[in-house]
Scaffold this motif. Structure first.
Motif, PDB file in Angstrom:
ATOM      1  N   PRO A 545       0.897  -0.958   0.203  1.00 22.08           N
ATOM      2  CA  PRO A 545      -0.105   0.018  -0.013  1.00 22.08           C
ATOM      3  C   PRO A 545       0.850   1.325   0.017  1.00 22.08           C
ATOM      4  O   PRO A 545       2.063   1.329   0.665  1.00 22.08           O
ATOM      5  N   THR A 546       0.413   2.167  -0.685  1.00 17.76           N
ATOM      6  CA  THR A 546       1.186   3.385  -1.043  1.00 17.76           C
ATOM      7  C   THR A 546       0.321   4.553  -0.560  1.00 17.76           C
ATOM      8  O   THR A 546      -0.608   4.711  -1.265  1.00 17.76           O
ATOM      9  N   ILE A 547       0.459   5.321   0.321  1.00 18.40           N
ATOM     10  CA  ILE A 547      -0.292   6.221   1.129  1.00 18.40           C
ATOM     11  C   ILE A 547       0.456   7.626   0.794  1.00 18.40           C
ATOM     12  O   ILE A 547       1.348   7.978   1.021  1.00 18.40           O
ATOM     13  N   ALA A 548      -0.362   8.864   0.722  1.00 17.45           N
ATOM     14  CA  ALA A 548       0.031  10.087   0.697  1.00 17.45           C
ATOM     15  C   ALA A 548      -0.828  10.898   1.955  1.00 17.45           C
ATOM     16  O   ALA A 548      -1.996  10.846   2.133  1.00 17.45           O
ATOM     17  N   LEU A 549      -0.032  11.492   2.906  1.00 18.94           N
ATOM     18  CA  LEU A 549      -0.833  12.469   3.782  1.00 18.94           C
ATOM     19  C   LEU A 549      -0.456  13.697   3.405  1.00 18.94           C
ATOM     20  O   LEU A 549       0.525  14.120   3.391  1.00 18.94           O
ATOM     21  N   VAL A 550      -1.648  14.785   3.327  1.00 16.19           N
ATOM     22  CA  VAL A 550      -1.352  15.965   3.022  1.00 16.19           C
ATOM     23  C   VAL A 550      -2.066  16.934   4.007  1.00 16.19           C
ATOM     24  O   VAL A 550      -3.107  16.523   4.554  1.00 16.19           O
ATOM     25  N   CYS A 551      -1.377  17.738   4.430  1.00 17.69           N
ATOM     26  CA  CYS A 551      -1.716  18.852   5.649  1.00 17.69           C
ATOM     27  C   CYS A 551      -1.031  20.181   5.285  1.00 17.69           C
ATOM     28  O   CYS A 551      -0.304  20.270   4.074  1.00 17.69           O
ATOM     29  N   ASP A 552      -1.254  20.989   6.053  1.00 17.21           N
ATOM     30  CA  ASP A 552      -0.742  22.477   5.606  1.00 17.21           C
ATOM     31  C   ASP A 552      -0.280  23.173   7.120  1.00 17.21           C
ATOM     32  O   ASP A 552      -0.434  24.279   7.349  1.00 17.21           O
ATOM     33  N   PHE A 553       0.496  22.287   7.838  1.00 16.65           N
ATOM     34  CA  PHE A 553       1.240  22.949   8.918  1.00 16.65           C
ATOM     35  C   PHE A 553       2.154  24.046   8.580  1.00 16.65           C
ATOM     36  O   PHE A 553       2.814  23.989   7.609  1.00 16.65           O
ATOM     37  N   PRO A 554       2.624  24.704   9.460  1.00 13.22           N
ATOM     38  CA  PRO A 554       3.655  25.766   9.430  1.00 13.22           C
ATOM     39  C   PRO A 554       4.705  25.321   9.004  1.00 13.22           C
ATOM     40  O   PRO A 554       5.237  24.214   9.521  1.00 13.22           O
ATOM     41  N   GLN A 555       5.516  26.024   8.229  1.00 10.53           N
ATOM     42  CA  GLN A 555       7.041  25.736   7.970  1.00 10.53           C
ATOM     43  C   GLN A 555       8.001  25.979   9.135  1.00 10.53           C
ATOM     44  O   GLN A 555       7.790  26.992  10.117  1.00 10.53           O
ATOM     45  N   PRO A 556       8.956  24.882   9.309  1.00 11.13           N
ATOM     46  CA  PRO A 556       9.919  25.223  10.202  1.00 11.13           C
ATOM     47  C   PRO A 556      10.779  26.472   9.930  1.00 11.13           C
ATOM     48  O   PRO A 556      10.799  26.790   8.747  1.00 11.13           O
ATOM     49  N   SER A 557      11.403  26.959  10.745  1.00 13.92           N
ATOM     50  CA  SER A 557      12.415  28.179  10.446  1.00 13.92           C
ATOM     51  C   SER A 557      13.615  27.646   9.540  1.00 13.92           C
ATOM     52  O   SER A 557      14.090  26.761   9.587  1.00 13.92           O
ATOM     53  N   SER A 558      13.677  28.634   8.587  1.00 16.12           N
ATOM     54  CA  SER A 558      14.814  28.174   7.576  1.00 16.12           C
ATOM     55  C   SER A 558      16.001  28.263   8.126  1.00 16.12           C
ATOM     56  O   SER A 558      17.133  27.690   7.747  1.00 16.12           O
ATOM     57  N   GLN A 559      16.143  29.129   9.412  1.00 12.09           N
ATOM     58  CA  GLN A 559      17.448  29.383   9.953  1.00 12.09           C
ATOM     59  C   GLN A 559      17.685  27.933  10.678  1.00 12.09           C
ATOM     60  O   GLN A 559      18.870  27.806  11.525  1.00 12.09           O
ATOM     61  N   GLY A 560      16.869  27.126  11.074  1.00 12.58           N
ATOM     62  CA  GLY A 560      16.877  26.092  11.814  1.00 12.58           C
ATOM     63  C   GLY A 560      16.583  26.099  13.491  1.00 12.58           C
ATOM     64  O   GLY A 560      16.837  25.315  14.199  1.00 12.58           O
ATOM     65  N   ASP A 561      16.088  27.298  13.541  1.00 14.15           N
ATOM     66  CA  ASP A 561      16.308  27.793  15.108  1.00 14.15           C
ATOM     67  C   ASP A 561      14.677  27.403  15.864  1.00 14.15           C
ATOM     68  O   ASP A 561      14.809  27.146  17.132  1.00 14.15           O
ATOM     69  N   GLN A 562      13.836  27.056  14.848  1.00 15.76           N
ATOM     70  CA  GLN A 562      12.620  26.809  15.480  1.00 15.76           C
ATOM     71  C   GLN A 562      11.724  25.674  14.622  1.00 15.76           C
ATOM     72  O   GLN A 562      11.525  26.032  13.274  1.00 15.76           O
ATOM     73  N   PRO A 563      11.304  24.499  14.908  1.00 19.44           N
ATOM     74  CA  PRO A 563      10.825  23.618  14.178  1.00 19.44           C
ATOM     75  C   PRO A 563       9.268  23.968  13.878  1.00 19.44           C
ATOM     76  O   PRO A 563       8.727  25.048  14.553  1.00 19.44           O
TER      77      PRO A 563
END
Length: 811
Positions: A545-563
């Motif tokens: 089985p091949t499954i895709a989950l799609v959501c619209d959660f916020p992006q993590p910080s591009s600087q990597g300081d906050q997920p």
């Protein structure tokens, strides 16, 4: 015959109502679609166990968190090695470029026609014994194109790829409808089913598939003369087109509400300022800002104007909806059914008939009404604090005064929602993997994607690994917000589980040598899977089985300081979607027709609704919930407060869902065939009869925003139905979380072995009977439905009555 009737949408993606936040109707937030279940963990006095800080036992566990929480880690992890060879989307060898969808469709249709010829030529007992497997393979061949194309045409960021996928979908869908009215296939299946020498060697799953296929033919007017069968194909195509247009093009009569900005006192100043030009605030009618304004703007007249606009669909939208209902009514009449509701609920649904659904909904309405009236009285009392002479609530008052009552329950600080700091996306994915390991012995392992395998760099591939069976599924997670992506959380089954025979592999391998359009493969097994993942145990090969989950959660910080930090609502959303996924993963059936969520629609929401209980259970949260900076464990009182806030007006929210389910039933009844069919009057009539809240005023036409009427025609009640059943499973199987019941392997195995693993391959009432150990449910029908009604009072109980005291909340 070929269509997957167990799906909530005919050949459309699986987006359940509790997952879907309508793009066209943002006022219907997910809590209104299916209120989250009552967590008995909140009703108990069990202590909250802090998260373990012992070293992680698996490197994969750390990796799972990191690929979601740290962009730089993911960037390094996903670096392509071994050359730039394009593996194709989902590793499907045909999909290395957009036009590959057309090639994939043409090759699949050649395979399908070959199977049709084989079935029509069957004459011996041996050949008839293979008919179910052949027809299931025929369905799978078409599903591989339709499911994948449907996903791509609504999710892929490239428009050209979307168009090619849509063209492939149209090509195969038309052929599928023709097959559904092919009398020769129907007659051959009937001959096989009538021969005891054939059926005695069929497995239980095989017999279930035969019954599904037989019913599909019945619903497709296969016994009628050719001109009527042609009309059936024509109607099916129209219904698909009109339904899609209705959902995609629904619009309000008034797109923007323009008022002086001074009338928006109470609304978030930052959002208000962003919408203001020259002293006027321009509020998009169908937007999150409009929903916010209805909850927070003090001026009652401004709220009234916003309410009217947001509850009034355009006349064109309503016309498309009513056209869809008329087409479905004609299709049902052509197939010999009293209404479309009777057609859709025939046999493959647990309720079985519109009459049983109506009885269920009325009983639930009666059980919920006293509490709903009490909640409305609370809101009126809140209004009377400002307007002492007020004697009633206006429709535009409900959200505003509900917000005032809920506001003291909020738990926020200078950094916003405090709970979200304990729910980074990576930590939550860790928690899901740990939960599934406890219950089912499976875990989620990040895998490096190959060139061309995913549709966007944000997509993470996870392999689902079983302690006993090895690699059992592939999960693609597209969870971060993008401007060009639908905000609707959704679970897609891109490919179902199915056993592949040696003769099938030999046949496809031969085709690779003869057909110039066939892709080249390294082995017969790879060829039979189009290059996608499969498993092998002994001589048995299964497509995974091949499954895709799609959501619209916020992006993590591009600087990597906050997920990416999830609210508790978003946590529930992800758990809910994973409930659908785990159903697809664990139901690794031999036949794709009954794989995973291809079961009775009014059973399909049970696993996902059940997962929401785990999202609020303290022992489950203790497995993972910790602060993304300090690593301190989550104080459970925060979650308890969130649940209190969300459930403050649970009864009236449930009542609203009952009304929508009743509307769905009414619009798919014989009334749709009447000359004076008026969906607006039907909706208002139901509201007047069953609503404790103020009904919509004359002139509004909200039903034109009800997109679920397209995809879940006459089955919208399933969310309420499964909410009742899920609570019972939580209480009986998982002991309401007491004594660590939410983490015990024997409880997970009980659910898996008696319900989840069967998909649609066993009668749903029998599955429920065995998992609950309730013999009276085994035969379903009239004996079983009263059981759900007996459970209603528990399902509709206001959780606040059983909330633990403040001393316990300090644990």
């Amino acid at each position: 015959m070929i269509k997957a009737v167990a799906r909530p949408r005919q050949w459309q993606r699986w987006i359940c109502s509790s997952c879907l936040v309508q793009r066209a109707a943002p006022l219907l937030q997910r809590r209104q679609f299916a209120t989250s279940p009552k967590s008995a963990s909140l009703d108990s006095q069990q202590p909250f166990l802090p998260a373990s800080h012992a070293p992680l036992s698996r490197e994969d566990d750390h990796c799972l968190r990191s690929v979601f929480d740290h962009p730089k880690y993911w960037e390094e992890f996903s670096q392509i090695t071994g050359g730039p060879v394009n593996a194709g989307l989902f590793r499907n060898a045909f999909l290395k470029e957009p036009k590959g969808f057309l090639t994939f469709a043409r090759v699949s249709l050649k395979k399908a026609r070959g199977i049709v010829d084989k079935v029509l030529a069957a004459s011996s007992v041996h050949e008839y014994r293979a008919i179910v497997r052949d027809l299931d393979r025929l369905s799978d061949i078409l599903c591989r194109v339709l499911d994948m194309a449907d996903f791509v045409r609504v999710t892929h960021p490239d428009r050209h790829t979307q168009r090619m996928a849509s063209n492939a979908w149209d090509m195969v869908y038309q052929y599928m409808n023709e097959l559904n009215t092919m009398t020769g296939l129907h007659d051959q299946l009937a001959t096989a089913m009538d021969n005891p020498d054939v059926t005695r060697v069929w497995s239980e799953e095989e017999k279930a598939v035969a019954e599904v296929l037989k019913l599909d033919f019945t619903k497709s007017a296969v016994n009628l003369p050719q001109k009527y069968r042609n009309r059936f194909v024509e109607l099916s195509s129209k219904i698909s087109t009109v339904g899609s247009d209705f959902v995609q093009e629904m619009a309000p009569e008034q797109p923007v509400v323009v008022l002086p900005s001074s009338e928006f006192t109470g609304m978030d100043p930052l959002q208000a300022r962003a919408l203001t030009r020259n002293g006027k605030l321009h509020l998009p009618t169908l937007s999150g800002q409009a929903a916010l304004a209805l909850r927070t703007v003090h001026d009652a007249n401004a709220r009234k104007l916003i309410y009217y606009a947001s509850r009034t669909a355009s006349r064109r939208s309503v016309s498309m909806l009513e056209n869809l209902m008329r087409l479905r009514a004609e299709l049902a009449d052509l197939s010999g059914f009293e209404s479309y509701g009777h057609l859709a609920l025939r046999d493959r649904m647990m309720a079985g008939s519109p009459e049983a659904v109506e009885q269920f909904l009325r009983a639930l309405a009666d059980s919920i009404r006293p509490k709903a009236k009490e909640e409305m009285a609370e809101l009126l009392a809140e209004k009377q604090k400002t307007y002492p002479r007020a004697t009633e609530l206006d429709p535009w008052d409900k959200d505003y005064y509900s917000e005032l009552v809920r506001r003291p329950l909020r738990l926020t600080g200078r950094q916003g929602d405090l709970v979200s700091h304990y729910f980074s996306l990576g930590v939550v994915m860790q928690g899901l993997s740990r939960l599934f390991t406890h219950l089912y012995g499976i875990r989620l392992i990040p895998r490096q994607p190959l060139v061309g395998e995913t549709w966007h760099p944000d997509v993470r591939r996870l392999d689902v690994i079983s302690d006993t069976d090895g690699h059992v599924a592939v999960l693609y997670c597209d969870l971060f917000y993008r401007a060009d992506k639908s905000p609707n959380p959704a679970h897609f089954t891109v490919r179902c589980s199915r056993e592949i025979t040696e003769s099938e592999m030999a046949e496809v391998w031969q085709q690779t040598q003869e057909d110039p359009e066939m892709a080249m493969f390294a082995s017969p097994a790879m060829a039979a899977n189009d290059g996608m993942s499969f498993s092998q145990q002994g001589n048995t090969i299964k497509q995974l089985p091949t499954i895709a989950l799609v959501c619209d959660f916020p992006q993590p910080s591009s600087q990597g300081d906050q997920p990416a930090l999830l609210t508790f609502f978003q946590l529930e959303t992800l758990f809910h979607e994973m409930g659908h996924a785990i159903h697809s993963i664990l139901a690794r059936t031999s036949f794709q027709t009954v794989s995973g969520t291809r079961c009775a629609t009014d059973l399909a929401e049970l696993p996902s609704t059940l997962m929401e209980y785990f999202a609020a259970d303290p022992t489950v949260l203790a497995q993972f919930a910790r602060h993304h900076e300090t690593d301190e464990p989550l104080p459970y009182r925060m979650v308890a407060q969130k649940v209190r806030q969300a459930k403050r007006f649970e009864a009236s929210d449930t009542e609203n869902q009952i009304i929508l389910a009743m509307l769905d039933q009414a619009l798919h009844s014989s009334r749709a065939a009447q000359p004076k069919f008026d969906s607006t009057e039907i909706f208002r009539g139901i509201q007047k009869t069953y609503s404790s809240a103020p009904v919509d005023p004359p002139g509004t036409r909200w039903q034109g925003f009800f997109g679920h009427l397209s995809g879940y025609g006459s089955t919208y009640y399933s969310y309420l139905f499964d909410r009742v059943l899920a609570q019972r499973v939580w209480e009986v199987v998982f002991a309401s979380g007491h004594g660590g019941g939410a983490l015990k392997r024997e409880n997970g195995e009980r659910l898996k072995e008696n319900l989840l693993k069967w998909g649609g391959g066993r009668d749903p009432w029998r599955c429920l009977s065995e998992v609950l150990q309730e013999e009276r449910l085994a035969d379903g029908g009239e004996k079983a439905m009263p059981y759900t009604q007996a459970c209603m009072n528990g399902a509709s109980t206001d959780r606040r009555d059983k909330m633990p005291g403040p001393e316990w909340l300090e644990h």
